[in-house]
Design an enzyme around this catalytic site. Structure first.
Site, short mmCIF file in Angstrom:
data_model
loop_
_atom_site.label_atom_id
_atom_site.label_comp_id
_atom_site.label_asym_id
_atom_site.label_seq_id
_atom_site.Cartn_x
_atom_site.Cartn_y
_atom_site.Cartn_z
N THR A 42 -6.35 50.60 -10.46
CA THR A 42 -6.54 49.19 -10.79
C THR A 42 -6.70 48.36 -9.54
OG1 THR A 42 -5.74 47.49 -12.27
CG2 THR A 42 -4.16 48.35 -10.72
N SER A 102 -15.20 45.59 -7.53
CA SER A 102 -15.61 46.50 -8.61
C SER A 102 -16.92 47.22 -8.28
CB SER A 102 -15.75 45.74 -9.93
OG SER A 102 -16.90 44.92 -9.96
N THR A 124 -11.96 50.63 -10.11
CA THR A 124 -11.95 49.21 -10.50
C THR A 124 -13.21 48.91 -11.29
OG1 THR A 124 -10.74 48.65 -8.47
CG2 THR A 124 -11.84 46.84 -9.63
N CYS A 172 -15.08 50.02 -5.39
CA CYS A 172 -13.98 50.93 -5.76
C CYS A 172 -14.27 51.60 -7.11
CB CYS A 172 -12.67 50.15 -5.84
SG CYS A 172 -11.27 51.16 -6.34
#
Length: 179
Positions: free
Chosen positions: A6, A162, A168, A165
């Site tokens: 996350t 996002s 994410t 990663c």
């Protein structure tokens, strides 16, 4: 098998605080189990925002404990965080939890870890989780070079994280508090 992965980001400016989290839950290193998890929520009559990174069940345990601390200390975020960190560090059960939480009100952003750390960033920007470094870097750059409000900086920074990663995604939950 642990479920994790996350990014949580908090940004504070002179008008308030924004916290944003993505929705991806990853099992192990290869499988995305959920795209729309809610990892950022309000606590204590919508006066505090909290987000988590790490094992989901462990994080819920920490949220419950932190909310009890907020009630005990009448919503005093810093005192509640310090007491929570002390419990986390000294309690045999809590020490085994594999999660990290970030909490914020309109004045403070705090990262609470199982080592007993309570960290308040100097610049009003903090991030945790697998994409935290990317989101933090983007947010600091935007804070220093634009006049964007905290919520917009948080949103744009998470979009950047996002894209970089793999843990994410771009299903965000954004919560804000005004001063």
């Amino acid at each position: 098998m642990e479920m994790r992965g996350t990014t949580i980001l908090a940004v504070k400016d002179d008008k308030g605080t924004a916290m944003i989290g993505d929705g991806q839950v990853t099992m192990g290193q290869a499988v995305v189990m959920k795209h729309s998890a809610v990892k950022v929520r309000t606590l204590y009559n919508d006066q505090v925002i909290a987000g988590f990174a790490g094992a989901t069940a462990d994080a819920f345990t920490l949220f419950e404990r932190f909310e009890k601390k907020l009630k005990t200390y009448s919503g005093n975020l810093v005192r509640s965080a310090v007491e929570m960190a002390t419990d986390w560090r000294t309690d045999k059960f809590l020490r085994k939890l594999e999660a990290m939480i970030m909490v914020a009100d309109a004045e403070h952003i705090l990262i609470i870890s199982g080592n007993g750390d309570v960290i308040e960033p100097d610049d009003g920007v903090a991030a945790i989780g697998s994409g935290g470094s990317y989101a933090l870097s983007a947010a600091r750059a935007l804070m220093r070079n634009t006049d964007m409000p905290a919520a917009d900086i948080a949103q744009k920074s998470m979009e950047i994280a996002s894209e970089i990663c793999v843990y994410t995604n771009d299903h965000f939950v954004l919560k804000t508090l005004e001063k």
